[in-house]
Scaffold this active site. Sequence first.
Site, PDB file in Angstrom:
ATOM      1  N   GLY A   1       0.822  -1.202   0.000  1.00  0.00           N
ATOM      2  CA  GLY A   1       0.000   0.000   0.000  1.00  0.00           C
ATOM      3  C   GLY A   1       0.859   1.255   0.000  1.00  0.00           C
ATOM      4  N   SER A   2       0.368   2.288   0.665  1.00  0.00           N
ATOM      5  CA  SER A   2       1.048   3.592   0.636  1.00  0.00           C
ATOM      6  C   SER A   2       2.371   3.616   1.390  1.00  0.00           C
ATOM      7  CB  SER A   2       0.113   4.673   1.190  1.00  0.00           C
ATOM      8  OG  SER A   2      -1.008   4.842   0.340  1.00  0.00           O
TER       9      SER A   2
END
Length: 649
Positions: free
Chosen positions: A327-328
């Site tokens: 993810g981020s």
Amino acid sequence: MGAELKNYLHEQHYFRFRLGVAALVVFCLFALLAFRFSYLQIKQYNHYQTLAENNRISLVPIIPNRGLILDKNGAILAHNFFAYTLEITPAKVKNLEETIAEIGKLVEISTLDRKRFKKFREQSHNFESIPIRTHLNEIEAAKFAVNHYRFPGVEIKSRLFRHYPLGKLGSHMIGYIGRINDKDLKNLEESGDLSNYKGSDHIGKSGLEQFYEKQLHGTTGFQQVEIDADGHAVRVLSSTPPIPGDNIILAADSKLQEIAETAFGAYRGALVAINPKTGEVLSYVSQPTFDPNLFVDGIDSENWKALNDSLDKPLINRPLRGVYPPGSTFKPFVALAGLEAGKRAPPFSIHDPGFFTLPGKSHRYRDWKPSGHGTVDIQKAITISCDTFFYGLAMEMGIDSLTSFVRHFGFGRKSGIDIDNVNGKSENGGLLPTPEWKQRRFKQPWFPGETVIVGIGQGYTLVTPLQLAQATAILANNGVAMKPRLVSQIESAQSGKIQMMPPVIQDRIELNPVNVEIVKRGMIDVTLPGGTAASVGANAGYSIAAKTGTAQVIGIKQNEKYNESSINERHLDHALFIAYAPAEDPTIALAVIVENGKHGGSTAGPIARKVMDYYLLGKVPAVEPAKENKPLPGNTAVITPTPEEELHD
């Protein structure tokens, strides 16, 4: 007709001839016998003397004390104790079931004992002694000793048992020991260590117990015992004492481990904390966990079924074997790749309309904020987690250049941590996708859109919690990759001498300090007002550099809105959080993954904060763990998350 006269001279000659032949045969036989006696008693003297001595002398192995496992402060995580066991040698027992029934009249033999005995018997040879009952107390041992004469083939033995006093705490890190099976015997034979396990019943099966088996086991000793014709010991002729196993001392603090595990409450997930300067692992959490004491005597079928069939998968070593989209949390490394490649050098910025499109394409790759973030430079892109910025950067970098750079941070390869080969399964190397990999795997070409989503840590990219923690530590250490290790010292139980485990540099990335500072500044701003983890950094008393993240578990259609309330709990997004502190001189770097935790800032972040608070300030959290076996509310800390944190990471 006259009588026929006998020829006495002829008969006498014939008789003497036969007598001579008989005497010669007898002489030859005695000569052969004398030669054989001479050969056996003179030529073969040493051989038969050895055989005679072996019949008179028996070598009895003396099992060494297994080494202890201690935390950095000397708290015992694994130790030994002696206990009485009642053991049966099936080959010496006429009627096994009848014998067990009679034994049961003297000491309690439970259904579990019978099942375990049956299991061990299937795995053992008929002439080996097998425990029918362990941990007898002194009264039970004395009661059987009085009646021992009634049970040929049944013996009371004093055996060394392993015990894990903290139970479930750190079990995936510590591991456990179990009875030696055929596979273990084969491995010992191949490694040349089989002779050192004479008389031993147990061996390390997972975790540190397995990885440091040679150090923990020690060296088996032997006694030369004179025995009589009935096989009973008469006296000890000589003795070679065993050498106890070494003690291993961890870099982890059991109190920090307890705080980290408790902080997860009823959530599933993993946490790894590392000292970025040395590579020492400060905490290693896999939730849910299990009690390693269940495995020492052989786990019963009910407990095994409960652990093995659980939807929560407590036996999976998540930091080592669990793989998740980053993810981020992947964005700081993508940002640094862009800076080092000269693609996003300040004062470069973009105008974010809330989406990104490929040239000549109509498909929109949406930002988490539909209205967009306006003007965004690279530092702000990290702070507010602007998807649009990283879509474009990844596309300009290209998949090969991007994956080649981030590989230096440990992504896509094994770390070599000292609990590899857990349960016969090596560490998972994660996945950094490339066009070549996709062609081999799916027989399909690589599409530009797949590069776009790699930029925000989605798509095929997979990481383990350990890899994510190591990558954070490498960034905190300005590109110097230290090999992660759990053991900091090995203490000789015989001499008390301490062997320090030296730090090992795995890789060194030559980075522009200006570029590193830009990324670090963006991560510091993440925990300040306006950042996606402002609540985590509030009133900390030390500076924190961090990045939040969420990772999709199931795909959402292009025009479909993600609705948490309508999704099964196990299909909710994973919550991720990476951080290091103090930001100006890091001594701890960590990664937290909460399965189906929804938001990194409000779920994973508070867990990390509790760990950092204790490690840096000695602060013990006041919040009690949840008792219910269901997901907790998004934020378990006292700190209130900002609306932006709740919306996206």
